[in-house]
Design a protein around this motif. Structure first.
Motif, PDB file in Angstrom:
ATOM      1  N   GLY A 150     -15.657  24.999  54.892  1.00 48.33           N
ATOM      2  CA  GLY A 150     -15.371  25.117  53.471  1.00 48.33           C
ATOM      3  C   GLY A 150     -16.329  26.092  52.819  1.00 48.33           C
ATOM      4  O   GLY A 150     -17.293  26.558  53.443  1.00 48.33           O
ATOM      5  N   LYS A 158     -11.123  27.749  52.172  1.00 49.55           N
ATOM      6  CA  LYS A 158     -10.831  26.536  51.430  1.00 49.55           C
ATOM      7  C   LYS A 158     -12.120  25.996  50.807  1.00 49.55           C
ATOM      8  O   LYS A 158     -13.219  26.321  51.251  1.00 49.55           O
ATOM      9  CB  LYS A 158     -10.189  25.487  52.337  1.00 49.55           C
ATOM     10  CG  LYS A 158     -11.087  25.055  53.488  1.00 49.55           C
ATOM     11  CD  LYS A 158     -10.360  24.181  54.489  1.00 49.55           C
ATOM     12  CE  LYS A 158      -9.481  24.972  55.417  1.00 49.55           C
ATOM     13  NZ  LYS A 158     -10.275  25.843  56.330  1.00 49.55           N
ATOM     14  N   PHE A 173      -4.460  21.299  53.746  1.00 51.24           N
ATOM     15  CA  PHE A 173      -5.734  20.846  53.185  1.00 51.24           C
ATOM     16  C   PHE A 173      -5.665  19.361  52.818  1.00 51.24           C
ATOM     17  O   PHE A 173      -6.628  18.613  53.034  1.00 51.24           O
ATOM     18  CB  PHE A 173      -6.100  21.687  51.963  1.00 51.24           C
ATOM     19  CG  PHE A 173      -7.507  21.470  51.486  1.00 51.24           C
ATOM     20  CD1 PHE A 173      -8.573  21.459  52.366  1.00 51.24           C
ATOM     21  CD2 PHE A 173      -7.785  21.295  50.128  1.00 51.24           C
ATOM     22  CE1 PHE A 173      -9.880  21.270  51.933  1.00 51.24           C
ATOM     23  CE2 PHE A 173      -9.078  21.121  49.679  1.00 51.24           C
ATOM     24  CZ  PHE A 173     -10.125  21.105  50.582  1.00 51.24           C
ATOM     25  N   GLN A 229      -6.101  23.404  43.696  1.00 48.87           N
ATOM     26  CA  GLN A 229      -7.302  24.134  44.090  1.00 48.87           C
ATOM     27  C   GLN A 229      -6.993  25.525  44.628  1.00 48.87           C
ATOM     28  O   GLN A 229      -7.832  26.413  44.575  1.00 48.87           O
ATOM     29  CB  GLN A 229      -8.091  23.313  45.116  1.00 48.87           C
ATOM     30  CG  GLN A 229      -8.752  22.097  44.488  1.00 48.87           C
ATOM     31  CD  GLN A 229      -9.517  21.269  45.500  1.00 48.87           C
ATOM     32  OE1 GLN A 229      -8.933  20.705  46.428  1.00 48.87           O
ATOM     33  NE2 GLN A 229     -10.814  21.180  45.351  1.00 48.87           N
ATOM     34  N   PHE A 230      -5.777  25.715  45.153  1.00 51.22           N
ATOM     35  CA  PHE A 230      -5.397  27.030  45.664  1.00 51.22           C
ATOM     36  C   PHE A 230      -4.568  27.840  44.668  1.00 51.22           C
ATOM     37  O   PHE A 230      -4.285  29.012  44.904  1.00 51.22           O
ATOM     38  CB  PHE A 230      -4.599  26.885  46.964  1.00 51.22           C
ATOM     39  CG  PHE A 230      -5.409  26.368  48.118  1.00 51.22           C
ATOM     40  CD1 PHE A 230      -6.340  27.183  48.747  1.00 51.22           C
ATOM     41  CD2 PHE A 230      -5.241  25.082  48.572  1.00 51.22           C
ATOM     42  CE1 PHE A 230      -7.093  26.708  49.806  1.00 51.22           C
ATOM     43  CE2 PHE A 230      -5.985  24.599  49.639  1.00 51.22           C
ATOM     44  CZ  PHE A 230      -6.916  25.411  50.261  1.00 51.22           C
ATOM     45  N   LEU A 256      -0.455  25.629  52.454  1.00 54.73           N
ATOM     46  CA  LEU A 256      -1.904  25.471  52.405  1.00 54.73           C
ATOM     47  C   LEU A 256      -2.282  24.124  51.812  1.00 54.73           C
ATOM     48  O   LEU A 256      -3.204  23.456  52.282  1.00 54.73           O
ATOM     49  CB  LEU A 256      -2.536  26.598  51.581  1.00 54.73           C
ATOM     50  CG  LEU A 256      -2.384  28.025  52.107  1.00 54.73           C
ATOM     51  CD1 LEU A 256      -3.187  28.984  51.234  1.00 54.73           C
ATOM     52  CD2 LEU A 256      -2.831  28.130  53.557  1.00 54.73           C
ATOM     53  N   SER A 270      -4.754  19.289  45.915  1.00 52.49           N
ATOM     54  CA  SER A 270      -5.012  20.366  46.879  1.00 52.49           C
ATOM     55  C   SER A 270      -4.271  21.629  46.454  1.00 52.49           C
ATOM     56  O   SER A 270      -4.819  22.733  46.504  1.00 52.49           O
ATOM     57  CB  SER A 270      -4.569  19.942  48.289  1.00 52.49           C
ATOM     58  OG  SER A 270      -5.352  18.875  48.773  1.00 52.49           O
TER      59      SER A 270
END
Length: 218
Positions: free
Chosen positions: A120, A149, A68, A50-51, A64, A47
């Motif tokens: 999403g 997200k 998530f 991904q950010f 975050l 997660s």
């Protein structure tokens, strides 16, 4: 940590490592008896990855990632048959910055504890559309603490209904899943005044969907 296309744990600062360790401990306590430490660590760090390319949220990446990862773990539990029986609706658009966030805001506000809503984007943005935030505030709903997200496989598989809004072929399709396609104007670049009709139409559709799901609303 600076924005990068390649995420490496060795690149994390001491503060980020401590924050992720604290997040892993909290998630471990929350999912005791459901998932082991290895699964929780994997979901937390993927997660985070991904950010990691979103420079606008760099200072909040551990938080975050934790939020998530928590959603993804709840989704995985649902996929594995650990369900509390509440319907789950997933709202998807391209950037997860406008339409899907407004829909989630109305859904969560109206459904309360009777249903679960997620959102999403296929190409999620770095921040929510300010005009969407302002128009929802006019309706008495605060979405300013939400964040764009992506969607993941377990999240889509866990949903009972997937509502798509303009993401076309980029939206995930799973056989046997109920899909609804809402044709709504993209609020990107629009003023608050221009977003209001979109907001009101989203509220109408969310209320209708909740009625179909037999979810009581105020």
């Amino acid at each position: 940590m600076t924005s990068s296309s390649t995420y490496k744990r060795d690149d994390l600062s001491i503060d980020q490592r401590l924050a992720l360790a604290t997040a892993a401990r909290r998630l471990g306590e929350e999912f005791t008896g459901v998932f082991g430490a290895e699964t929780i660590e994997r979901f937390l760090h993927t997660s985070y990855e991904q950010f990691a390319t979103k420079a606008a949220v760099a200072n909040f990446l551990p938080l975050l990632a934790e939020r998530f990862a928590r959603q993804r773990l709840h989704a995985l539990a649902r996929v594995e048959g650990k369900s509390d029986g509440r319907p789950i609706v997933l709202f998807l658009c391209v950037h997860n910055a406008g339409r899907s966030q407004m829909a989630l805001g109305f859904f969560t506000h109206l459904a309360g504890e009777h249903a679960v809503g997620w959102s999403g984007g296929s190409e999620f943005a770095s921040e929510i559309n300010p005009a969407a935030v302002a128009s929802m505030a006019e309706a008495g709903i605060d979405i300013s603490r939400e964040f764009p997200k992506p969607w993941t496989e377990e999240i889509v598989r866990a949903a009972d209904v997937v509502v798509t809004m303009g993401c076309g072929d980029a939206c995930p399709v799973y056989p046997g899943k109920r899909y609804l396609d809402w044709e709504l104007e993209d609020p990107a670049g629009l003023s608050v005044e221009q977003v209001r009709p979109i907001r009101d139409e989203i509220e109408r559709r969310v209320r209708a969907l909740l009625a179909e799901l037999n979810v009581p609303v105020p």
